[in-house]
Design a protein around this motif. Structure first.
Motif, PDB file in Angstrom:
ATOM      1  N   HIS A  62     114.771  42.742  86.268  1.00 23.29           N
ATOM      2  CA  HIS A  62     115.194  42.275  84.951  1.00 23.29           C
ATOM      3  C   HIS A  62     115.136  40.745  84.959  1.00 23.29           C
ATOM      4  O   HIS A  62     115.729  40.109  85.836  1.00 23.29           O
ATOM      5  CB  HIS A  62     116.613  42.754  84.669  1.00 23.29           C
ATOM      6  N   ALA A  64     115.746  37.471  82.411  1.00 27.76           N
ATOM      7  CA  ALA A  64     116.285  37.077  81.104  1.00 27.76           C
ATOM      8  C   ALA A  64     116.039  35.595  80.870  1.00 27.76           C
ATOM      9  O   ALA A  64     116.210  34.779  81.782  1.00 27.76           O
ATOM     10  CB  ALA A  64     117.783  37.381  81.046  1.00 27.76           C
ATOM     11  N   GLU A 118     114.078  39.928  78.782  1.00 31.80           N
ATOM     12  CA  GLU A 118     115.087  39.747  77.730  1.00 31.80           C
ATOM     13  C   GLU A 118     114.995  38.317  77.239  1.00 31.80           C
ATOM     14  O   GLU A 118     114.845  37.395  78.054  1.00 31.80           O
ATOM     15  CB  GLU A 118     116.484  40.014  78.313  1.00 31.80           C
ATOM     16  N   TYR A 124     125.167  34.577  77.873  1.00 32.08           N
ATOM     17  CA  TYR A 124     126.244  35.576  77.922  1.00 32.08           C
ATOM     18  C   TYR A 124     127.579  34.845  78.032  1.00 32.08           C
ATOM     19  O   TYR A 124     127.704  33.868  78.753  1.00 32.08           O
ATOM     20  CB  TYR A 124     126.093  36.464  79.159  1.00 32.08           C
TER      21      TYR A 124
HETATM   22 FE   LIG Z   1     120.324  40.552  80.868  1.00 27.65          FE
END
Ligand SMILES: [Fe+2]
Length: 129
Positions: A62, A64, A118, A124
């Motif tokens: 993943h 981001a 992403e 976040y």
């Molecule tokens: Fe993420």
């Protein structure tokens, strides 16, 4: 603290196609060959080094990326223009939607090797106010 992530390897089925695809979708300069790698550098000096996975099974990762609102429009526009599927969530259950976490926009999509990418316009935990 001076520790910075400098580079990471992106195992790919076809590194040329994957690196070109990534640079194209993200609007970054053409990948630079470096030994067996095809390097693409993002804004905070992190290099994504695309490498052939050879006979190995690809372990999906993943990645981001924090982008500006304008970059989000451009990147997401290219995702849609390429008819790439996208989701609002990392479980890939909300297809064709984006999220608005932390007062920004976020969306997930896969690169040609299946890695889950992403883009977010707010980090976040960056709640407004
Ligand atoms: Fe993420």
């Amino acid at each position: 603290m001076t520790i910075k992530l400098n580079h990471t390897i992106v195992h790919s089925r076809d590194p040329r196609a994957a690196a070109d695809w990534f640079a194209g979708v993200f609007g970054l300069p053409r990948p630079k060959p470096f030994g067996p790698f095809l390097d693409v550098e993002v804004g905070n000096e992190v290099t994504l080094a695309f490498l052939s996975a050879g006979e190995m099974e690809i372990q999906v990762q993943h990645y981001a990326f924090l982008v500006s609102e304008q970059e989000f429009d451009q990147i997401f526009g290219r995702v849609k223009a390429r008819k790439v599927k996208y989701w609002a969530d990392p479980m890939m259950s909300q297809e064709g939607k984006i999220n608005h976490h932390f007062g920004g926009r976020g969306v997930y999509f896969q690169d040609p090797s299946g890695h889950l990418l992403e883009i977010i316009t707010r980090p976040y935990g960056d709640w407004p106010g």
